[in-house]
Each structure stands twice: as structure tokens, then as C-alpha cells.
Write a protein that holds these residues in place. Structure first.
Motif, mmCIF file in Angstrom:
data_model
loop_
_atom_site.group_PDB
_atom_site.id
_atom_site.type_symbol
_atom_site.label_atom_id
_atom_site.label_comp_id
_atom_site.label_asym_id
_atom_site.label_seq_id
_atom_site.Cartn_x
_atom_site.Cartn_y
_atom_site.Cartn_z
ATOM 1 N N SER A 1 0.709 -1.340 0.048
ATOM 2 C CA SER A 1 -0.170 -0.049 -0.015
ATOM 3 C C SER A 1 0.805 1.108 -0.055
ATOM 4 N N ARG A 2 2.218 1.162 -0.053
ATOM 5 C CA ARG A 2 3.064 2.371 -0.162
ATOM 6 C C ARG A 2 3.080 3.255 1.093
ATOM 7 N N TYR A 3 2.818 2.521 2.209
ATOM 8 C CA TYR A 3 2.966 3.053 3.383
ATOM 9 C C TYR A 3 4.475 2.916 4.050
ATOM 10 N N LEU A 4 5.072 2.009 3.295
ATOM 11 C CA LEU A 4 6.362 1.649 3.833
ATOM 12 C C LEU A 4 7.214 1.592 2.511
ATOM 13 N N ASP A 5 8.442 2.153 2.455
ATOM 14 C CA ASP A 5 9.052 2.343 1.248
ATOM 15 C C ASP A 5 10.001 0.870 0.841
ATOM 16 N N GLU A 6 10.529 0.271 1.821
ATOM 17 C CA GLU A 6 11.565 -0.688 1.545
ATOM 18 C C GLU A 6 11.834 -1.734 2.905
ATOM 19 N N GLN A 7 12.342 -2.852 2.567
ATOM 20 C CA GLN A 7 12.702 -3.758 3.751
ATOM 21 C C GLN A 7 14.112 -4.034 4.097
ATOM 22 N N ALA A 8 14.790 -4.057 5.096
ATOM 23 C CA ALA A 8 16.132 -4.151 5.276
ATOM 24 C C ALA A 8 16.013 -5.781 5.543
ATOM 25 N N SER A 9 17.462 -5.908 5.170
ATOM 26 C CA SER A 9 17.476 -7.801 5.133
ATOM 27 C C SER A 9 17.711 -8.099 6.484
ATOM 28 N N ASP A 10 18.512 -7.243 7.590
ATOM 29 C CA ASP A 10 18.894 -7.545 8.839
ATOM 30 C C ASP A 10 19.363 -6.179 9.440
ATOM 31 N N LEU A 11 19.630 -6.247 10.782
ATOM 32 C CA LEU A 11 20.089 -5.243 11.337
ATOM 33 C C LEU A 11 20.962 -4.473 11.021
ATOM 34 N N ASP A 12 22.179 -4.925 10.534
ATOM 35 C CA ASP A 12 23.074 -4.259 9.886
ATOM 36 C C ASP A 12 22.712 -3.603 8.672
ATOM 37 N N ASP A 13 21.946 -4.135 7.859
ATOM 38 C CA ASP A 13 21.263 -3.497 6.613
ATOM 39 C C ASP A 13 20.586 -2.361 6.842
ATOM 40 N N ALA A 14 19.711 -2.331 7.903
ATOM 41 C CA ALA A 14 18.815 -1.320 8.359
ATOM 42 C C ALA A 14 19.735 -0.191 8.910
ATOM 43 N N LEU A 15 20.915 -0.335 9.659
ATOM 44 C CA LEU A 15 21.461 0.673 9.967
ATOM 45 C C LEU A 15 22.291 1.406 8.912
ATOM 46 N N ALA A 16 22.669 0.350 7.912
ATOM 47 C CA ALA A 16 23.560 0.916 6.869
ATOM 48 C C ALA A 16 22.533 1.940 6.106
ATOM 49 N N ARG A 17 21.251 1.445 6.034
ATOM 50 C CA ARG A 17 20.407 2.222 5.226
ATOM 51 C C ARG A 17 20.002 3.572 5.901
ATOM 52 N N MET A 18 19.895 3.580 7.142
ATOM 53 C CA MET A 18 19.930 4.807 8.114
ATOM 54 C C MET A 18 21.131 5.852 7.844
ATOM 55 N N ARG B 1 17.164 11.954 2.875
ATOM 56 C CA ARG B 1 16.097 11.008 2.339
ATOM 57 C C ARG B 1 15.246 10.627 3.389
ATOM 58 N N ALA B 2 13.876 10.938 3.076
ATOM 59 C CA ALA B 2 12.969 10.368 4.111
ATOM 60 C C ALA B 2 12.460 9.161 3.635
ATOM 61 N N VAL B 3 13.160 8.205 3.618
ATOM 62 C CA VAL B 3 12.997 6.881 3.435
ATOM 63 C C VAL B 3 12.465 5.845 4.629
ATOM 64 N N SER B 4 11.457 5.164 4.450
ATOM 65 C CA SER B 4 11.091 4.312 5.449
ATOM 66 C C SER B 4 11.474 2.858 5.229
ATOM 67 N N VAL B 5 12.083 2.102 6.133
ATOM 68 C CA VAL B 5 12.505 0.780 6.381
ATOM 69 C C VAL B 5 12.024 0.031 7.137
ATOM 70 N N GLY B 6 11.411 -1.069 6.696
ATOM 71 C CA GLY B 6 10.750 -2.188 7.515
ATOM 72 C C GLY B 6 11.917 -3.238 7.961
ATOM 73 N N LEU B 7 11.645 -3.841 9.369
ATOM 74 C CA LEU B 7 12.935 -4.544 9.596
ATOM 75 C C LEU B 7 12.180 -5.931 10.267
ATOM 76 N N LEU B 8 12.485 -7.022 9.672
ATOM 77 C CA LEU B 8 11.555 -8.245 10.526
ATOM 78 C C LEU B 8 12.464 -8.712 11.721
ATOM 79 N N GLY B 9 11.842 -8.853 12.798
ATOM 80 C CA GLY B 9 12.294 -9.284 14.093
ATOM 81 C C GLY B 9 11.554 -8.817 15.257
ATOM 82 N N ASN B 10 12.149 -9.411 16.267
ATOM 83 C CA ASN B 10 11.139 -9.075 17.589
ATOM 84 C C ASN B 10 11.645 -7.924 18.221
ATOM 85 N N ALA B 11 11.023 -6.786 18.434
ATOM 86 C CA ALA B 11 11.655 -5.625 19.007
ATOM 87 C C ALA B 11 12.406 -5.771 20.566
#
Ligand SMILES: NC(=O)c1ccc[n+]([C@@H]2O[C@H](COP(=O)([O-])OP(=O)(O)OC[C@H]3O[C@@H](n4cnc5c(N)ncnc54)[C@H](O)[C@@H]3O)[C@@H](O)[C@H]2O)c1
Ligand SMILES: NC(=O)c1ccc[n+]([C@@H]2O[C@H](COP(=O)([O-])OP(=O)(O)OC[C@H]3O[C@@H](n4cnc5c(N)ncnc54)[C@H](O)[C@@H]3O)[C@@H](O)[C@H]2O)c1
Lengths: 554, 554
Positions: A201-218, A226-236
Motif C-alpha cells: 500500500s506504499r505506506y512503507l518504502d522498503e525492507q532491510a535484510s537484517d539489523l546491519d542492513d537497516a543501520l547501513a540504510r539509515m 532522504r525520508a525513506v522508510s525501512v521495515g525490519l523483520l524481527g522481535n523488538a
């Protein structure tokens, strides 16, 4: 089963646009595009209904078709109970939903009456016919982030990122709202299906593959602003402590931390640490495992909150987003769980002090072009208001209409009536295809008493005083709103809140102009009054700036 | 300390008679002739206040002096908090007193806020400025007895006698009300001082020397059909069982049994059997003896209720007068304590079903002659209504005015607006020296939800649903009452009730005529609607007779 959809176009089914507006908005609330469970008349928020049952629904429509311009229809918990002689400047509909004498104001009493067909849960905008779909939660979250930007980062989140969790019904608005507010974001979510849905639904732009990837994207997006939104699968409960550990060790720090897992419901809402989603869902189905599940979830929440406290201690702005997670952690022995604030006292209350809140309007024509015109007009009216411009641009681009085209836009004292009068003018000049109906959520500056949410931690300790929403409803009735409602239990359930709704029609007439000028000022001025009375400087200043007459303040 | 007295005469201190009425009535509520403890702004009912403190009181008056005819003053728990633009047909004052979000609606929360100067208990007519002294309770009790007469004795209590107890603040109205209703009566009271006080004020005619004497007098007065009231010194827990025993053995039987000892308060309100009054009063002062006192009082109440049950079993109409004595007995093991009903379901509810309730009016001129003229006019208007005639004659003769001259008279749907319009006509023609202000108690047909009193045992089980009083307040605001109020906790304390007040001015104008025609119909019609919705036949008939539009009933 019945399919409801509000009529469109310029032909009246009722005797005036005032009653036609109620007629269309009630039906719009049950449009399958809008309502969560229209078959059972449920609009949103669990069991928030638009009418008590189908017979009542039909009779409300019938009564609205017949209602004269000097009559008012009374609706009692979704049932049309009386039509009385009033006058043209009085509301056409008066609504009271779910109200119980305090000693009996609990779910047991509610359920008993509801089962017998004697009652209904109105939530906030469900039973008062001004729900407009998920646009509301996007803007509410956007306002929260924008206010955080104002307080902590000189008004801009460019080059900053938000760390949160939960991509559910409401939490799913977070990545889009963060983007709207100009921030990059990481949202942790334990279910891949939820991530997929928000990507689609385009509420989220992309998904990171893991924590390191998420941090790298940030690191990249903040550097590039750039105001890009990243989803990260896992337990908070696992990832947040790890992120805090790394930040403490000199790694990347978020600029705002919050959370929208459903920690308020430890059986269905929070995945315990170390559990698989499949096992979690099985345990939810098996009452025998609920105690075990609850305990494991609570322990995980405690770890989660401990990580939030760590960020807070590092100086990162951190807030509870109304999911009760601090309380859960506190009960688990995290003594300083309440060191970081709830989002209302932190970010929403300053807005309330200026009379700002979830103002919204709907094009009764059904034509999206009408909303585009009002959007454009609003930008002309408030040329200097960058936040409003930004919101309108992005909403116009990315928010899909549900049911009758609608727009939400948080405006404050001195702004709402300007907008309302402009819309009325546009209707009169024929620039819109039909009248506009204007309303707001009950979660607003002057319209709610809810000590666990909107009125948490009021400066003078008057969290529980509900004189204010009652006065708000009386004042809007006196001013000539088109319909006015008084509800109990919205948002936080039976016993925990009292609140008032207000809707008013801009039909292009001079009479409407006078009513709009009164009601759209009074409605939010009463919120400024309430906050000034509680001692908030910003509200006192706002009151002075706008020349409000507050007798005990002079 | 300050002495407050409402201005009299035809000179305005405010900009219209609408605001002048509020100006005078607020002050009248604190007239030492009217208020129980004016020094602390307490009007009646424990701590029911007219304004939060003296500063608020002064500022309310100041705001009323300045208020325009298109403005409304908001009063929040006795404090004037805002003046807003409305319109001439809107109320001039909107009031919310003592309202708390249900979960916090208790005396602890109230007291904490009250101590800090942030709150006020409005009771019913104290904080809504339409208390008129003890005339109200006399008529309420009269109506109860008269309704019992209608139900059990073909409308007449001639030759009948009432047996009751308690000559305190409210109970002291019983003998006079019984006389007004045409019945002889015996009221048992354990304190000679209370009997003396009621003999002095002519609320009680005579005192019997003992039980035999009291019975002899009843035999005589019933034979002679004389409505003489007799006080009897003694303990009801002793005398009532003895009277029941004699009645069962063929002795004189009362025709109605009730009780107004303060059984709701077992420390201060009920003299235990075998105790002297002196010892009782000592024990009240000594917290160490409260447990003992409570237990002894409860046991005595059980005996007392047992005697009431005996009368009930003999076929003598017997009711609880809202002092909780059945509950006390039940808790003591009297399993069938609730065999006899409370006075509201038994006698008041049928009146409510016809829209009847404590209608009242006040002569703003201060001239008793104005009330005499309205009394006379009312008798002309309702030539066939013997009960109203009887009441007005006796009230005119035996009720002393307190503060501004006032009259209470229970009228129903189809009657109240006729009275109001006639008064307005009299003002216009100059037959009265100044306008008349018209109001009612919150204990009325459509204005209260109070599951332990006014809405006890509703036919459909909706005792606790408070949508109704909220709708009542919204409707009266929409109709153009002069002031409207929403209160919590009146009569039965924090947590137990929600209710609405309404006051409207007859200033002789055409605008007032229109407002009166709307509001005085709607206000009581909304009560008929509420009772019709609950399934009461009499209310459904009344609604049909008066052509009310109740959409789901057709
Ligand atoms: N105004 C307010 O007070 C306000 C506003 C928005 C949301 N909220 C609160 O926010 C919460 C979320 O609302 P919702 O409607 O989105 O709920 P929801 O139940 O639809 O969504 C919760 C999401 O959290 C995910 N989740 C659960 N445990 C997790 C974990 N350990 N790690 C990662 N993800 C996890 C779930 O998979 C789910 O997608 C609720 O508690 C709600 O009351 C309050
Ligand atoms: N609308 C209502 O529900 C309603 C209306 C009127 C009264 N009431 C109830 O009636 C009761 C009386 O009210 P009040 O204001 O007159 O109270 P009060 O305390 O002023 O008077 C009670 C009287 O009862 C007398 N008394 C106590 N124990 C006695 C005994 N054993 N035998 C004889 N006399 C005894 C006392 O001396 C006192 O004079 C209260 O419980 C009140 O709540 C309820």
C-alpha cells in the motif's frame, strides 16, 4: 448482506443540505471502503458502531429524510428516539452514545445492555458519523513527529531517523507519517505479512535484510537527507536492546524512539522474546496457555522498555505511544519505566494549547476534484504554514480516499473558521459541486477528558474533570453546529473517557456562514480555554493573542 | 461575613432580563433565608454550592452584568471560565458541575480537587441557581402521597392515615404534605427538639402523649375525615413492630406506611433500639464507638423493616422513601426486605410517564403579589385539576416564601408550556411587576439517571444509561432555555447519578414566547420519550395523546 454507500451528487434526498449531510455521512461511515465490519455496523475501533442495528439505521435515514429545518432528531446509542421542535440555528441531530452513570460504567454493564439490544459503543467518530478511514491516524502520527521536530530539532527532521516497532492497524501509519514529516525511519515488525501489506500500500518504502542492513540504510538516507522508510523483520524485544547497546558503544543513534506494538493486550498484541510467530498464534488460540503467554510477553516488554530507557538516558527523545508498555514494564519491576513521557503530554498537548487538532472535511458531492480544490484553497489561505503545505501535498499524492473524498488537516484557533468560511464561500460561488461537511475527531483540544490518554498528567491535576467536554458539547449546540454528540469510553474503553463530537455543514448560505464563524471559533477556543485554565502558558498566550474572553484570567 | 440578597424590582443591573434572571437567581440561592450555609456558599444538600468561591461568585456577577444578548457564559464547577459568541436564541449561561470521568468518579477524587480549589459539588439546584427552599420537598412528598391515593384509594385520602417516622430536614415535610394530601398522619420521631421545631413552624399540628393516644387520635380524625398530623415521641424500631402487632390483632391499620429516618447513615442517622438520645449523640462523637453503634443501628433497622414487611403482608401499601433501609435490613439477613418497593418505582414513575415533575417559578420582582397572581392564573388554566387546586390553595396559605417569592407545582406534558406561556402573557400585559423565571429540579422525568433513586428498577433494565439526561441538556440548549446545566452526583453522591437542569425566562417578549413553547414542551416530552422507550404503557399513551414524534414507536 447489505452494501451501503452514500449517495453522491447534487440531488437532495432530504429537505436541506444540513440533513442531507447527516444522511450521507451516516451511510458513508458504513461504506465497505470505510468501515472495518459493515455487516455488523462496525466502523472502527473494535466494536464502534454507526447505528444500533439495521432497523435503527433505516429509521434514522427515514427520519432524516423527513426532518424539517426547525426540528432536531435525537439519537440515543444509535437509536432514533425522538424528533423535537427547535429552530433553524439549532443542530439538526443531537447524539448521546454509550453513556453510563459512573458506578455502572464498565464493560459488564455495557455488554449486558448491548446483548439485549439496548445499547451501542459509539467509539469517537463511528457513532457520530465523521470517520474518514485511515487518513486520520496518518495525520495524527505525522503531527506527533512534526511536533517532536519542532521541540527537539528546530522544526526539521531532514537527515534524522525515527526508530519504532509495530506495523499493525494504527502502527502501520508510522513509516508514511515519518516520511511526511521528513524523517527516515526503521520500523521493527515481527510478522512478514504485515511488512508486505504496508509495502504493497506504499505506506512503507522498503525492507532491510537484517539489523546491519537497516543501520547501513539509515546512515545513507540521513546523510542524503532522504525520508525513506525501512521495515525490519524481527522481535523488538531483541533488536531494540541490541540497537541501544550499539548506540551506547558509539554506533548510529536514532533521533526519536517510540513503539506501537500492541503491548496493551498481552495475549494478542506482543510477541514474546524467543517465540516463533506460529507458536505465538497457537498460544493465542489456547486459553490454557494464556497465563504463560502473558507472563512471557510482559517480561519481553520489560526488556523493550529498558532499551527505550537506555535511549532516553542517552538523550534521545523517547515516548510511549499510548500502548501502555510503560505500565507493563513497571509492573514487571522496571521502577523507572515512567521516566520517558507519553506522546500526548510530550507532543500533542502543546498543539492543543494552540487549539490545534484533527480538523477534517468531506466533499458531499463525492467528487475528488472538490477536495483537490479545497486543498489548493487552504494552501492559499495559509501561505506561510510549511507544515500544512507539506501535509497537503503529500496527502494529495499518497493518501487514497475511502468512501466520500475527505481531507484531514490539523488546524488551530484562528485557522479553522478561516478554512470553514472559505469552503462556504466556494460552495456559494459554485466552485465546488456540492456542500462540504466539516468536523473533527473527539480526540481534540476541548472535547475530551481521558486521564490515561488525552488528559494524562494535566499541569493542575484535573485529568479526570469532565465538565470540559460537556461544556464543549453544550457550546457547540448553542452555536449551531449541524450535529453534536456526547460519548463515553472512546479510545480507552468503558469508564475511562468522556468526549464530545461536532460536525457542521458549509452549504454556501449566509446562515451557514454565521454558524461557521461561531462554531469553528468556539469549538477550538474552548480547548484553549481548558488548557489556559489548567495553567499552560502557551494556552494563556494563545487566548490573549486571539482575544478570548476568559473571565478569571483577566 | 457577606450577606447576599437578590435585587428586587424592575430595574436592570444587566443588559437584559435573561441575564438579570441568572444574576438574581444566583444571589437568591445564597440568601440566608434560602441557603443552609451561605458563608461557605452552601445552598443545600450537604455541600451543594452555588459558586466555587467568592472570587468566582463576584466574577460570575460581573460577567453577567456585561454579557451581550448574543453571548453565552460558561461556568465550570462554579467558576466562570469563558464568554463565547452565540446568538439570541441560545442559552445565556451553560453550566457543568462536578463531572468526573467514571473511573475517577468518587469522593476521594472529588475531595482532592475540591481542597485544591479546582472543583465544586453542585448538587441539583444549588449549582444551577434554581433552589427555592423547603417548598420543593413539601410538594415532592405531597405528590408521592397523592399518587398513592390515586393508586390505592380512588384518589382520596379523606378518612385515611399515614404512618411514618423521621422529622428531620426532609422528613419534617411529611406531616404537612400528608395534610395537604388530605390524610391524617402519625410521624414517629425520637428527638423532642425535632418535634418542637415542626410544631413551631406549623408543619406538624400536634403531639400525642403516647402510642395509645396517637391511635386514639387517628381513630377520631379518620372518622371525622380530618387531615390532622400527629407527632409521636419514641423509637420507630420499637413502636412500629408494636403497631404492626396490634394491627394484626385487629387494631387500627394505617393506610400507607413509609419512613424517613436517616437509615442511610448508620452512625449519625438512626437511633438504635434501647439507646437514649444522649448516649446516641455521645457515641456519634466517639469514633471508637462507631462500630458498636453501626451494628446496633443496623439490627434495629432490621426490626423496623420487619414491621414494614408485616404491614405490607397485611395489604397496607408500604414504601421505602429513599433512605436505604431495605438494604440495611437485607444485609442483616432479612431476606425479603425488598418485597416492598421504593417510592420512585411505586409512585413517582407513573407521574414521570406523564411528564409530570417539579416545575417551579420565581417572581423576579420580589413581590409576593406576583406569585399570588400566577397561582390564581394557574387555577383558571386548569379548572378541572383538583390536585393542583388543592396544592396551590394550601401552599398559598401555609408555605412561607424564602428569598424571592416562588412557587412549585408538579405539572406534566401539555401543562407546563401552557403555564409558561400564560406567565409570559401576564408579564407582557403588565399584570406582573417583573419577569418570571421558570425552572425545575433535576429530579424530573427526563433529566436524570440515578439507578439507586430516580431510575431504580426501570422496566427494561436501563437504570444506568445516562444518554437520556445528556440528550435532555442538549435539547434544552438547542431549544433556547436561558441556562442549562449538566451535573454529576446530585442526591446520591459521587458516582451514582448524572442529571441536567433547565431554567427559562418569561420576559413578556415574543421571542420568549417562542422559546417557552419549545423548551417547556421538549423538556418534559423528553422524559415521556425516555419512559416510553423503556416500555411503560402510560408513557406510550401519553406520547400518543400529545402527538410526540418517537420514530421507533410508530
Ligand atoms: N492515540 C493513541 O493512544 C494510540 C494511537 C495509535 C496507537 N496506539 C496504540 O498502539 C498500539 C498498536 O496499535 P495497532 O492498532 O497498530 O495494533 P495491532 O495489534 O494492529 O498491531 C501491533 C503490531 O505489533 C506487532 N508486534 C507485536 N509484538 C511485536 C514484537 N515483540 N516485535 C515486533 N513487532 C511486534 C504485531 O505483529 C502487529 O503487527 C496499540 O496498543 C494502540 O492502542 C495508541
Ligand atoms: N428523594 C429521596 O430519595 C429522599 C427524599 C427525602 C428523604 N430521603 C431520605 O430520608 C431520610 C431522611 O432525610 P432527612 O434529611 O430528614 O434526615 P435527617 O437526618 O435530618 O432526619 C432523620 C430524623 O430521623 C430521626 N430518627 C433517627 N432514628 C430514629 C428512630 N430509630 N426512631 C425515630 N426517629 C429516628 C432523627 O432524630 C432525625 O430527626 C434520609 O435517608 C434521606 O436520604 C430521600
Amino acid at each position: 448482506s447489505r452494501q451501503i454507500r452514500a449517495p453522491r451528487g447534487g440531488t437532495l434526498h432530504c429537505r436541506s443540505w444540513l440533513t442531507e449531510a447527516a444522511y450521507r455521512m451516516l451511510q458513508n461511515n458504513l461504506d465497505p471502503e470505510v468501515a472495518e465490519n459493515p455487516k455488523h455496523l462496525v466502523v472502527y475501533g473494535g466494536i464502534g458502531r454507526a447505528a444500533r442495528d439495521w432497523a435503527c439505521f433505516d429509521q434514522i435515514l427515514q427520519s432524516l429524510r423527513e426532518l424539517g429545518d426547525d426540528e432536531s432528531l435525537l439519537v440515543q446509542s444509535g437509536k432514533p428516539v425522538g424528533v423535537f421542535k427547535t429552530h433553524p440555528d439549532a443542530p439538526r441531530v443531537l447524539i448521546a452514545n454509550s453513556n453510563l452513570v459512573p458506578k455502572w460504567a464498565n464493560w459488564e454493564q455495557f455488554n449486558e445492555l448491548d446483548r439485549k439490544g439496548l445499547f451501542m459503543y459509539g467509539q469517537m467518530t463511528a457513532g457520530s458519523w465523521i470517520y474518514i478511514g485511515s487518513q486520520g491516524i496518518v495525520q495524527g502520527t505525522y503531527e506527533t513527529f512534526a511536533e517532536a521536530a519542532r521541540q527537539h530539532y528546530g522544526g526539521s527532521l531532514a537527515g534524522r531517523w525515527i526508530l519504532t516497532a509495530g506495523l499493525g492497524g494504527m502502527g502501520g501509519a508510522q513509516p508514511l507519517a515519518a516520511s511526511f514529516a521528513g524523517a527516515a525511519s526503521v520500523t521493527i515488525e515481527c510478522q512478514q505479512s504485515r511488512i508486505d501489506f504496508r509495502l504493497r500500500s506504499r505506506y512503507l518504502d522498503e525492507q532491510a535484510s537484517d539489523l546491519d542492513d537497516a543501520l547501513a540504510r539509515m546512515a545513507r538516507y540521513t546523510a542524503e537527507k532522504r525520508a525513506v522508510s525501512v521495515g525490519l523483520l524481527g522481535n523488538a524485544a531483541e533488536l531494540l536492546p541490541e540497537l541501544a547497546r550499539r548506540a551506547r558503544a558509539g554506533g548510529l543513534r536514532p533521533d526519536l524512539v517510540t513503539d506501537q506494538t500492541s503491548a496493551h493486550d498481552l495475549v494478542n498484541g506482543y510477541l514474546p522474546l524467543g517465540w516463533s510467530v506460529a507458536d505465538w498464534q497457537q498460544a493465542q488460540q489456547d486459553p490454557a496457555r494464556h497465563a504463560q503467554l502473558t507472563e512471557a510477553a510482559a517480561r519481553s516488554c520489560a526488556r523493550h522498555v529498558q532499551a527505550m530507557l537506555d535511549f532516553h538516558a542517552m538523550g534521545v527523545p523517547t515516548v510511549d505511544y499510548g500502548n501502555n508498555i510503560r505500565q507493563v514494564a513497571f509492573d514487571q519491576g522496571v521502577k523507572n519505566a515512567f521516566d520517558f513521557p507519553g506522546f500526548v503530554p510530550a507532543y500533542i498537548r502543546p498543539l492543543f494549547c494552540e487549539g490545534k487538532g484533527p480538523f477534517r472535511w468531506v466533499a458531499l458531492s463525492g467528487d475528488p476534484e472538490d477536495i483537490r480544490r479545497t486543498d489548493a484553497r487552504l494552501k492559499e489561505l495559509f501561505p506561510g504554514n510549511a507544515k500544512v503545505h507539506r501535509w497537503l501535498d503529500m496527502a494529495g499524492e499518497r493518501i487514497a480516499f475511502q468512501g466520500l473524498p475527505a481531507r484531514i488537516c490539523w488546524l488551530g484557533l484562528g485557522e479553522r473558521h478561516v478554512a470553514g468560511l472559505a469552503f462556504n464561500e466556494m460552495v456559494r460561488r459554485g466552485e465546488l459541486k456540492a456542500p462540504i461537511v466539516i468536523g473533527r475527531d473527539h480526540l481534540d483540544t476541548g472535547s475530551v477528558a481521558s486521564p490515561n490518554r488525552e488528559t494524562e498528567a494535566m499541569r493542575d491535576g484535573t485529568d479526570a474533570v469532565s465538565d470540559w467536554p460537556l461544556l464543549n458539547a453544550l457550546l457547540n449546540t448553542a452555536g449551531g453546529a449541524t450535529w453534536v454528540s456526547l460519548h463515553h469510553g472512546g479510545g480507552v474503553g468503558m469508564g475511562y473517557s468522556q468526549h464530545a463530537g461536532m460536525v457542521i455543514v458549509a452549504d454556501g448560505s449566509e446562515a451557514a456562514e454565521k454558524r461557521l464563524a461561531r462554531v469553528l471559533v468556539n469549538d477550538c477556543a474552548s480547548g484553549v480555554m481548558r488548557h489556559a485554565d489548567a495553567g499552560y502558558e502557551l494556552a494563556i498566550e494563545t487566548a490573549k493573542k486571539h482575544g478570548l474572553k476568559l473571565p478569571m484570567l483577566r
